[in-house]
Design a protein around this motif. Structure first.
Motif, short mmCIF file in Angstrom:
data_model
loop_
_atom_site.label_atom_id
_atom_site.label_comp_id
_atom_site.label_asym_id
_atom_site.label_seq_id
_atom_site.Cartn_x
_atom_site.Cartn_y
_atom_site.Cartn_z
N TYR A 115 -36.94 49.92 92.81
CA TYR A 115 -36.11 49.05 93.65
C TYR A 115 -36.58 47.60 93.56
N GLU A 116 -37.89 47.38 93.62
CA GLU A 116 -38.40 46.01 93.62
C GLU A 116 -37.99 45.26 92.36
N PHE A 119 -34.64 43.71 92.58
CA PHE A 119 -34.37 42.56 93.46
C PHE A 119 -34.24 41.27 92.67
N ILE A 121 -32.20 39.90 90.85
CA ILE A 121 -30.79 39.77 90.46
C ILE A 121 -30.20 38.66 91.31
N GLU A 122 -29.32 37.87 90.73
CA GLU A 122 -28.77 36.74 91.50
C GLU A 122 -28.02 37.26 92.74
N PRO A 123 -28.10 36.49 93.86
CA PRO A 123 -27.57 36.94 95.15
C PRO A 123 -26.15 37.49 95.09
N LEU A 126 -26.40 41.04 93.82
CA LEU A 126 -27.52 41.89 94.26
C LEU A 126 -27.05 43.13 95.02
N ARG A 127 -26.22 42.94 96.05
CA ARG A 127 -25.86 44.08 96.89
C ARG A 127 -25.11 45.15 96.10
N LEU A 130 -27.49 47.07 93.88
CA LEU A 130 -28.34 47.97 94.66
C LEU A 130 -27.57 49.19 95.13
N GLN A 131 -26.30 48.97 95.54
CA GLN A 131 -25.50 50.09 96.01
C GLN A 131 -25.20 51.06 94.87
N TYR B 115 -32.97 52.90 101.90
CA TYR B 115 -32.62 51.63 101.25
C TYR B 115 -31.16 51.28 101.51
N GLU B 116 -30.28 52.26 101.36
CA GLU B 116 -28.84 51.97 101.51
C GLU B 116 -28.52 51.40 102.89
N PHE B 119 -29.01 47.73 103.13
CA PHE B 119 -28.12 46.78 102.42
C PHE B 119 -27.16 46.10 103.39
N LEU B 126 -31.09 39.24 102.85
CA LEU B 126 -31.17 40.56 102.22
C LEU B 126 -32.41 40.73 101.35
N ARG B 127 -32.62 39.79 100.43
CA ARG B 127 -33.71 39.97 99.46
C ARG B 127 -35.07 40.00 100.17
N GLN B 131 -37.68 43.09 100.12
CA GLN B 131 -39.02 42.94 99.57
C GLN B 131 -40.08 43.35 100.59
N SER B 134 -40.07 47.10 100.96
CA SER B 134 -40.69 47.78 99.82
C SER B 134 -42.20 47.65 99.86
#
Lengths: 325, 325
Positions: A115-116, A119, A121-123, A126-127, A130-131, B115-116, B119, B126-127, B131, B134
């Protein structure tokens, strides 16, 4: 086809990656797992996905590519506990080299570390990333649970088997490619075609694995030929044979299934393989692999990216189809 | 103090939460684990942290609060496998009710589901939240590994023990509160004071647990009194006793440690408790608990939020210090 331009940054970044220091029992197994090697197909797919759309593929997608690889190795680590596998790529598995508790806990931390890496990834993306990663991760676990359920279930249909390998193996290849594509700038439509390309390749890849177990060259394949037969694993080959067998063949298969002494193992592999040969299981499996491969290529055709970049993906897929190990 | 206004949304949301359907072996254990109850202290801390700064605490922090609770229950599930614990809150543990493989894999999915839930945080935060989550998750795993290491290590210092419980228990309470505070709008400085408040309370909470194991009322505590003594667990009480014992007391402790037959269990608890009494281990432990509690309150004092809202946190902390179970 030379993919070293994409493979080298993956190998270098994995070698340089820091997972943690203390306690040693937690972090040594992670370094050990990650240094065992492997083809690094998943992170390659992520980088090639990003390269379809951007020259900044390394900057945009390297850490997310590593996330997919760390996640994949986490699943191997936990699967090896559940399957009580003594070896992975010829080396002792973590639960054997250390113990099952260490394997559970260091696996847990690997999932966190995966997961770390994601992170980075550009904002704006990102979501979603992650989803989709989380959804895929849950599906991979569902596939592993189904795989374990099938071991003790008397009947498994071919459709159920294909759904299991889709979840356990294929969706992660699809996600790896989709992720890279999105990071490179793909439209949602392109990303979905690439995901489906990856899933199809994943299905073909797993069927190829089933086939190599029986028809592979022992020296090249690196595992004992017929291991799946010896352990009564309900592969595509066995399920298709059971479906197509006549009465005599069904009796013979039934005789050998469940006969698990090591003295009869060789005879069992010979006898079951003979029935596979009679029922043309090999060409049938090859035909299904080819179907998935053609479906994959049809999705790739629809992707709006430069043909010479798409050719790399086609080439990698071909390598995976033609591999002997 | 009535916290039901904050507890009810947590209980309701957990009861309504959907983790997945198929295969049942993967998702039933998650529902089972999450329905076992518990004090829901961690999500309460998250909501109270958000409430310090915002009336929209529920909207801003409910799902992240659930994330912390799902994560906590994931750690219990995997810890119970590693500790071979037969019961959790009076009910069979997942690895006993199902099997260890199911417990490993459903735990893995719980970590993904945690984690979900996280989000659901506004993009700007969020980031950072992910972090910090984690980092905390890895620390909790480090604490569990140290706890296991200490079981077989002959010598453990009090400082090492306190560091272990900080990682295994306290950092998650600190994170739960810090997370809520940030979501409510706390400055980085306030969030850090609240994190440290939570860590101090967590340390005091765990020491209280050690104390209740020996000096708790069996009926109220819900576990057998002296369980830690019977299993030679290196608690703060035992480590302090070993450090302060005279030669005769050291010999007596040494005699009982490692004597693990069930017939002598009662005599062992009596004998070790007698030495604890001679060495004033109970008031010494209570003094350390109070030190952490005072440190926690000093951090809370420095937080720039309305006094009547801070009073809720102080009240919850006091409840945890005075609990009998």
């Amino acid at each position: 086809m030379d993919l070293s331009r994409f493979l080298s940054p993956i190998t270098e970044a994995l070698a340089a990656r820091h997972y943690g220091d203390q306690p040693l029992e937690l972090y040594e197994p992670i370094r050990y797992s990650m240094s065992m090697g492997g083809k690094r197909i998943r992170p390659l797919l992520t980088l090639l996905g990003a390269y379809l759309y951007s020259d900044h593929w390394q900057q945009l997608a390297l850490n997310p590519a590593l996330a997919v690889e760390v996640f994949h190795n986490f699943t191997l680590l936990h699967d090896d506990i559940m399957d009580q596998a003594p070896l992975r790529r010829g080396q002792p598995t973590v639960h054997v080299k250390w113990n099952p508790n260490v394997a559970i806990l260091s696996g847990d931390v690997m999932l966190v570390r995966a997961y770390e890496l994601l992170f980075d990834i550009e904002p704006a993306l990102l979501r979603e990333a992650l989803q989709r990663f989380s959804q895929t991760a849950a599906e991979v676990c569902e596939g592993q649970q189904l795989d374990m359920n099938f071991e003790t279930r008397p009947q498994v249909s071919i459709a159920e088997y294909l759904d299991m390998i889709r979840l356990k193996t294929a969706v992660l290849l699809g996600f790896a490619l989709e992720l890279g594509a999105r990071l490179g700038g793909a439209s949602a439509e392109d990303a979905d075609h690439l995901r489906r390309f990856g899933v199809d390749i994943g299905l073909a890849f797993q069927l190829r694995d089933d086939l190599l177990d029986v028809y592979g060259d022992a020296a090249t394949f690196g595992k004992r030929v017929g291991g799946d037969i010896v352990s009564d694993k309900k592969t595509y080959l066995l399920l298709t044979a059971l479906e197509r067998a006549n009465e005599a063949q069904r009796v013979t298969l039934g005789h050998w299934l469940g006969l698990n002494s090591s003295e009869t193992a060789e005879a069992k592999v010979r006898a079951v393989t003979a029935i596979y040969d009679q029922l043309q299981i090999r060409p049938r499996t090859e035909a299904l692999i080819n179907d998935y491969f053609q479906d994959a290529l049809a999705h790739l055709d629809l992707v709006q990216a430069p043909a010479e970049r798409k050719a790399l993906l086609r080439g990698l897929a071909l390598q995976l189809m033609e591999r002997e190990s």
